[in-house]
Design a protein around this motif. Sequence first.
Motif, short mmCIF file in Angstrom:
data_model
loop_
_atom_site.label_atom_id
_atom_site.label_comp_id
_atom_site.label_asym_id
_atom_site.label_seq_id
_atom_site.Cartn_x
_atom_site.Cartn_y
_atom_site.Cartn_z
N VAL A 24 -65.15 -74.87 65.92
CA VAL A 24 -65.27 -74.11 67.17
C VAL A 24 -66.68 -73.56 67.26
O VAL A 24 -67.20 -72.96 66.31
CB VAL A 24 -64.25 -72.94 67.20
CG1 VAL A 24 -64.40 -72.13 68.48
CG2 VAL A 24 -62.83 -73.47 67.07
N THR A 26 -69.15 -70.98 67.89
CA THR A 26 -69.16 -69.52 67.99
C THR A 26 -70.56 -68.99 68.26
O THR A 26 -70.71 -67.85 68.69
CB THR A 26 -68.60 -68.88 66.72
OG1 THR A 26 -69.27 -69.41 65.58
CG2 THR A 26 -67.10 -69.15 66.59
N PRO A 28 -73.77 -70.91 70.06
CA PRO A 28 -74.36 -72.16 70.56
C PRO A 28 -75.86 -72.29 70.31
O PRO A 28 -76.42 -73.36 70.47
CB PRO A 28 -74.05 -72.12 72.06
CG PRO A 28 -73.81 -70.70 72.37
CD PRO A 28 -73.28 -70.06 71.12
N ILE A 88 -58.65 -69.49 72.86
CA ILE A 88 -60.02 -69.85 73.22
C ILE A 88 -60.00 -70.91 74.31
O ILE A 88 -58.98 -71.60 74.50
CB ILE A 88 -60.82 -70.37 72.00
CG1 ILE A 88 -60.18 -71.62 71.42
CG2 ILE A 88 -60.95 -69.27 70.94
CD1 ILE A 88 -60.99 -72.32 70.35
N ASP A 91 -63.23 -75.89 75.90
CA ASP A 91 -64.62 -76.35 75.84
C ASP A 91 -65.39 -75.81 74.64
O ASP A 91 -66.48 -76.27 74.35
CB ASP A 91 -65.36 -75.98 77.12
CG ASP A 91 -64.90 -76.80 78.32
OD1 ASP A 91 -64.22 -77.84 78.11
OD2 ASP A 91 -65.21 -76.41 79.46
N THR A 92 -64.85 -74.81 73.95
CA THR A 92 -65.54 -74.28 72.77
C THR A 92 -65.23 -75.10 71.52
O THR A 92 -65.84 -74.87 70.48
CB THR A 92 -65.19 -72.80 72.52
OG1 THR A 92 -63.79 -72.69 72.30
CG2 THR A 92 -65.61 -71.94 73.68
N TYR A 94 -65.78 -78.10 69.28
CA TYR A 94 -66.86 -79.08 69.10
C TYR A 94 -66.28 -80.44 68.72
O TYR A 94 -66.59 -81.44 69.34
CB TYR A 94 -67.84 -78.58 68.05
CG TYR A 94 -69.06 -79.45 67.92
CD1 TYR A 94 -70.00 -79.49 68.94
CD2 TYR A 94 -69.26 -80.23 66.79
CE1 TYR A 94 -71.12 -80.29 68.84
CE2 TYR A 94 -70.38 -81.02 66.68
CZ TYR A 94 -71.31 -81.06 67.70
OH TYR A 94 -72.41 -81.87 67.59
#
Length: 141
Positions: A24, A26, A28, A88, A91-92, A94
């Motif tokens: 995820v 956290t 970017p 969440i 889109d978070t 990866y």
Amino acid sequence: MHHKHICCSPTWRNEGSHYDCVFVITNPHTKGMLGLDVAHVLCFFSFKHLGTEYSCVVICWFDHVGDGPNNTGMRVVHTHNAQDIAIIHIDTIYCAAQLIPVYVSQHGIDPASIKPNESYNKFQFYYVNKFADHHAFEIVS
């Protein structure tokens, strides 16, 4: 183009549950594992609010152990409190993550007696497998 599926199923092939782990984003602005956390996917869902659809994921976080790889060259994570669940945005995520349980003889767990769908509930520490594929190697290294 190559893509992977992230599984989240209470019954998988008439055996047991199948809930994957993911990386995820956290932070970017940071590359590699310093900007990512590992989470266990529990549920995918979506909802509409004021005409906009939001795709979400219910996850359970893993904590990093140490600041970098251990003597195996792999990073280690451990399970959070089972009640530490978050929602969440999809889109978070990866990509999918593969974790390998850390087998410690002091825990008294017989690895042969554990079914694959039980491993995230039986162990507390996991190696983040950077050898799963070349994408994982780039992310975790």
